[in-house]
Design a protein around this motif. Structure first.
Motif, mmCIF file in Angstrom:
data_model
loop_
_atom_site.group_PDB
_atom_site.id
_atom_site.type_symbol
_atom_site.label_atom_id
_atom_site.label_comp_id
_atom_site.label_asym_id
_atom_site.label_seq_id
_atom_site.Cartn_x
_atom_site.Cartn_y
_atom_site.Cartn_z
ATOM 1 N N GLY A 239 -3.417 -0.480 5.063
ATOM 2 C CA GLY A 239 -2.306 -1.421 5.053
ATOM 3 C C GLY A 239 -1.729 -1.684 3.682
ATOM 4 O O GLY A 239 -0.826 -2.518 3.537
ATOM 5 N N ALA A 240 -2.219 -0.986 2.661
ATOM 6 C CA ALA A 240 -1.699 -1.172 1.308
ATOM 7 C C ALA A 240 -0.427 -0.345 1.133
ATOM 8 O O ALA A 240 -0.348 0.802 1.589
ATOM 9 N N VAL A 241 0.571 -0.925 0.475
ATOM 10 C CA VAL A 241 1.842 -0.236 0.255
ATOM 11 C C VAL A 241 1.683 0.792 -0.862
ATOM 12 O O VAL A 241 1.193 0.479 -1.950
ATOM 13 N N GLN A 242 2.100 2.013 -0.563
ATOM 14 C CA GLN A 242 2.060 3.096 -1.535
ATOM 15 C C GLN A 242 3.479 3.609 -1.776
ATOM 16 O O GLN A 242 4.369 3.400 -0.948
ATOM 17 N N MET A 243 3.682 4.278 -2.908
ATOM 18 C CA MET A 243 5.009 4.798 -3.221
ATOM 19 C C MET A 243 4.901 6.249 -3.683
ATOM 20 O O MET A 243 4.009 6.597 -4.452
ATOM 21 N N LYS A 244 5.797 7.069 -3.182
ATOM 22 C CA LYS A 244 5.905 8.464 -3.607
ATOM 23 C C LYS A 244 7.303 8.694 -4.137
ATOM 24 O O LYS A 244 8.281 8.529 -3.407
ATOM 25 N N GLN A 245 7.401 9.052 -5.409
ATOM 26 C CA GLN A 245 8.708 9.324 -6.008
ATOM 27 C C GLN A 245 8.934 10.828 -6.044
ATOM 28 O O GLN A 245 8.092 11.585 -6.522
#
Length: 262
Positions: A239-245
């Protein structure tokens, strides 16, 4: 994709084996040693500190939207910027950056993006939500959508496109045309299908009404420190927000989509 050059390029190799039991200290407005204040004067925001091996104090923080870690020596006279490894090669810094800097930043970004103007791509009842910043002219956005198609068609994922216009002169008009369309989802699909032929045809009447909306999305993207499309936010299995750029690699799709390919 452009990345900010680090202010200092040092890697701290430590022989300590203990990676656990690092106790946090609340930072607030407390006064820091002069060596730490030197980094603060250079734009570093301290998010937290913890006990590090060899009587050092570890710090994690933020500089111009980028996470940073550094270590204060036991005499309080020097700071070493970089990643600490133990004798086994284990990274003692990454978990603290995630806990105190990256995690909170991503959670805040998620709430901001939820309230932005985006186009839903997929079933409204799909259990997994993924947000992605999309430029109508971006070839990597186009490929990402193609890669996500099996999950979208299976009703497992709704891909929410935050439309931006940053790559070409007609990117903003195209994004505005999609957002302001009577059926934004259909307009988005039209742009996707005709991407190789130049994408959706610009509607100047719509652009005059929705240009500011796209500009607002551009500003949001910039405020989050993002410099590439697609830039994608998703929640992991915890449930942790992750980011992929940038464009996800094939091996990253299952994590982003939340399940194996249908």
């Amino acid at each position: 994709m452009q990345l900010m050059k680090p202010v200092l390029k040092h890697t701290l190799l430590a022989t300590a084996l203990a990676a656990s039991g690092l106790s946090l200290q609340a930072q607030g407005q407390e006064q820091h040693p002069e060596a730490v204040e030197q980094l603060i004067d250079r734009g570093v925001t301290v998010a937290g500190s913890f006990e590090a091996p060899d009587n050092m104090t570890g710090y994690v923080g933020d500089m111009q939207g980028r996470p940073i870690a550094f270590y204060l020596t036991s005499d309080n006279q020097h700071v070493i910027v970089g990643t600490m490894l133990n004798a086994k090669g284990e990274n003692l810094t990454e978990a603290k950056i995630q806990e105190l800097v990256t995690g909170p930043q991503n959670e805040k970004a998620w709430s901001q993006i939820e309230n932005a103007d985006w186009v839903r791509d997929g079933d409204a009842d799909a259990p997994v939500i993924v947000y992605t910043f999309t430029d109508p002219n971006c070839p990597f956005c186009h490929r990402f959508r193609q890669a996500a198609e099996p999950w979208i068609d299976a009703g497992k994922v709704q891909l929410r496109h935050v439309m931006v216009g940053i790559l070409r002169k007609d990117s903003l008009p195209k994004a505005a045309t999609i957002l302001g369309s009577d059926n934004p989802r259909a307009a988005l699909q039209k742009n996707q299908k005709s991407h190789g032929e130049g994408g959706i045809e610009v509607d100047r009447n719509i652009v005059s009404k929705y240009a500011k909306t796209v500009q607002k999305n551009n500003q949001l993207m910039s405020s989050l420190g993002l410099s590439a499309t697609p830039s994608t936010y998703y929640k992991d299995n915890n449930g942790a927000v992750q980011m992929k750029q940038g464009a996800p690699r094939p091996g990253e799709m299952e994590a982003i989509m939340g399940s194996p390919q249908p």
